[in-house]
Design an enzyme around this catalytic site. Structure first.
Site, mmCIF file in Angstrom:
data_model
loop_
_atom_site.group_PDB
_atom_site.id
_atom_site.type_symbol
_atom_site.label_atom_id
_atom_site.label_comp_id
_atom_site.label_asym_id
_atom_site.label_seq_id
_atom_site.Cartn_x
_atom_site.Cartn_y
_atom_site.Cartn_z
ATOM 1 N N ASP A 11 0.872 -1.178 0.000
ATOM 2 C CA ASP A 11 0.000 0.000 0.000
ATOM 3 C C ASP A 11 0.909 1.229 0.000
ATOM 4 O OD1 ASP A 11 -2.250 1.716 0.368
ATOM 5 O OD2 ASP A 11 -1.902 1.734 2.521
ATOM 6 N N SER A 12 0.311 2.382 -0.230
ATOM 7 C CA SER A 12 1.069 3.626 -0.135
ATOM 8 C C SER A 12 1.536 3.876 1.297
ATOM 9 C CB SER A 12 0.176 4.786 -0.577
ATOM 10 O OG SER A 12 -1.026 4.758 0.171
ATOM 11 N N CYS A 74 -4.311 -1.134 -2.095
ATOM 12 C CA CYS A 74 -4.463 0.323 -2.170
ATOM 13 C C CYS A 74 -5.363 0.582 -3.369
ATOM 14 C CB CYS A 74 -3.095 0.969 -2.364
ATOM 15 S SG CYS A 74 -3.139 2.739 -2.670
ATOM 16 N N GLU A 154 -5.750 8.494 9.965
ATOM 17 C CA GLU A 154 -4.343 8.339 10.381
ATOM 18 C C GLU A 154 -4.068 9.040 11.706
ATOM 19 O OE1 GLU A 154 -1.297 8.618 7.477
ATOM 20 O OE2 GLU A 154 -2.111 6.753 6.667
ATOM 21 N N CYS A 188 -11.327 2.835 -0.420
ATOM 22 C CA CYS A 188 -9.995 3.272 0.004
ATOM 23 C C CYS A 188 -9.646 2.401 1.191
ATOM 24 C CB CYS A 188 -10.037 4.752 0.407
ATOM 25 S SG CYS A 188 -8.538 5.308 1.247
ATOM 26 N N HIS A 190 -8.132 2.845 3.862
ATOM 27 C CA HIS A 190 -8.282 3.385 5.219
ATOM 28 C C HIS A 190 -9.741 3.296 5.702
ATOM 29 C CE1 HIS A 190 -4.370 5.140 4.520
ATOM 30 N NE2 HIS A 190 -4.357 5.693 5.695
HETATM 31 N N1 DGL Z 1 -4.277 3.590 0.348
HETATM 32 C C1 DGL Z 1 -4.902 4.632 -0.433
HETATM 33 C C2 DGL Z 1 -6.151 4.081 -1.108
HETATM 34 O O1 DGL Z 1 -6.638 3.003 -0.797
HETATM 35 C C3 DGL Z 1 -5.243 5.832 0.413
HETATM 36 C C4 DGL Z 1 -4.034 6.604 0.884
HETATM 37 C C5 DGL Z 1 -3.324 7.330 -0.237
HETATM 38 O O2 DGL Z 1 -3.863 8.295 -0.805
HETATM 39 O O3 DGL Z 1 -2.215 6.920 -0.540
HETATM 40 O O4 DGL Z 1 -6.670 4.708 -2.000
#
Ligand code: DGL
Length: 272
Positions: A11-12, A74, A154, A188, A190
């Site tokens: 993931d990011s 992600c 977060e 997303c 999160h």
């Molecule tokens: N993990 C990203 C997503 O699922 C959200 C966080 C980001 O913008 O990197 O879209």
């Protein structure tokens, strides 16, 4: 047959831990390598070119381990760069989050009106509309970019009863509910942490977690291909966690996300 190679998940940042949690819940014996590109988070506000470059570096790192599959945990990375990953690694099974969540939404909506909340980059790609229409051509899809949600989550502001998150969620979700949606995709990684708060605020909605949907799809495929790890119990399974920046800070937040299920600590690595 049992396949004890790792599942590579990236993931990011740490949002992808909601996918790890879903994998651990449904496939406790699997060994997992997780990479969070915290030096470059967020991806959701970046260009497609930049996101693709980061994603390919993330997969290159995971490939330094003996992995049997990769999970793009992600929604942004999946929407933008999944095809590029498949082209670069034609031998590697690649799982995403967008397709399984879209399919579940398309198949469970009763009135055909589906809302999807996601980052700006995911919304821009149109990936969710395309995927939902693949499974239900008549569905009407309402996309909503929710840039305030990732920073709030977060910062630990995702719990039911927190007035800040509730106000922000209402701001984003009331207009979708007014349009008549009966199904909402948390597009997303999160956002599954907001599941309890959203179902509390909107008990009538069919709320779909892209993380749970991805894990369910993966379980089905591993069973079908005979590549599950059948030998180990959750306690014996191995989980290794890496990030590209701030391993210590991430470790603290990761425990908020995953609780006791984390089963490992974060190490910092340089990835190119
Ligand atoms: N993990 C990203 C997503 O699922 C959200 C966080 C980001 O913008 O990197 O879209």
């Amino acid at each position: 047959m049992s396949d004890n190679r790792y599942i590579g998940v990236f993931d990011s940042g740490i949002g992808g831990l909601t996918v790890v949690k879903s994998i651990v819940d449904s496939m406790p014996g699997e060994n997992i390598i997780y990479f969070g590109d915290t030096a470059h988070v967020p991806y959701g506000t970046r260009s497609e070119r930049q996101i693709t470059e980061y994603v390919l570096a993330d997969v290159r790192f995971l490939r330094t381990f003996d992995i049997k599959a990769v999970v793009i945990a992600c929604n942004t990375a999946d929407s933008v760069a999944k095809e590029k990953v498949k082209q670069a690694y034609p031998d590697l099974p690649v799982f995403g989050v967008v397709d399984p969540a879209s399919r579940l939404a398309a198949e469970t909506t009763k009135n055909g009106k589906v809302g999807v909340i996601a980052t700006n980059a995911t919304v821009k790609t149109g990936a969710y509309e395309k995927a939902i229409h693949r499974y239900n051509a008549d569905a009407t899809v309402y996309m909503e970019a929710c840039p305030l949600l990732v920073p709030l989550v977060e910062n630990g502001r995702f719990k039911t009863g927190d007035p800040v998150i509730e106000i922000v969620l209402k701001e984003y979700l009331d207009p979708l509910v007014e349009k008549g949606i009966d199904t909402l995709v948390l597009g997303c990684t999160h956002y599954p942490l907001l599941y309890g708060t959203i179902t509390h605020l909107y008990p009538e909605l069919n709320v779909i977690s892209s993380s749970d949907a991805a894990a369910a799809k993966m379980l089905g495929t591993l069973i079908q291909n005979g590549t599950c790890n059948e030998n180990s119990e959750a306690e014996q399974s191995e989980r290794k966690y890496f990030v590209s920046d701030d391993a210590e800070g991430v470790d603290k937040l990761a425990r908020v996300f995953m609780g006791d299920e984390l089963g490992g600590t974060f190490q910092q690595v340089d990835v190119e």
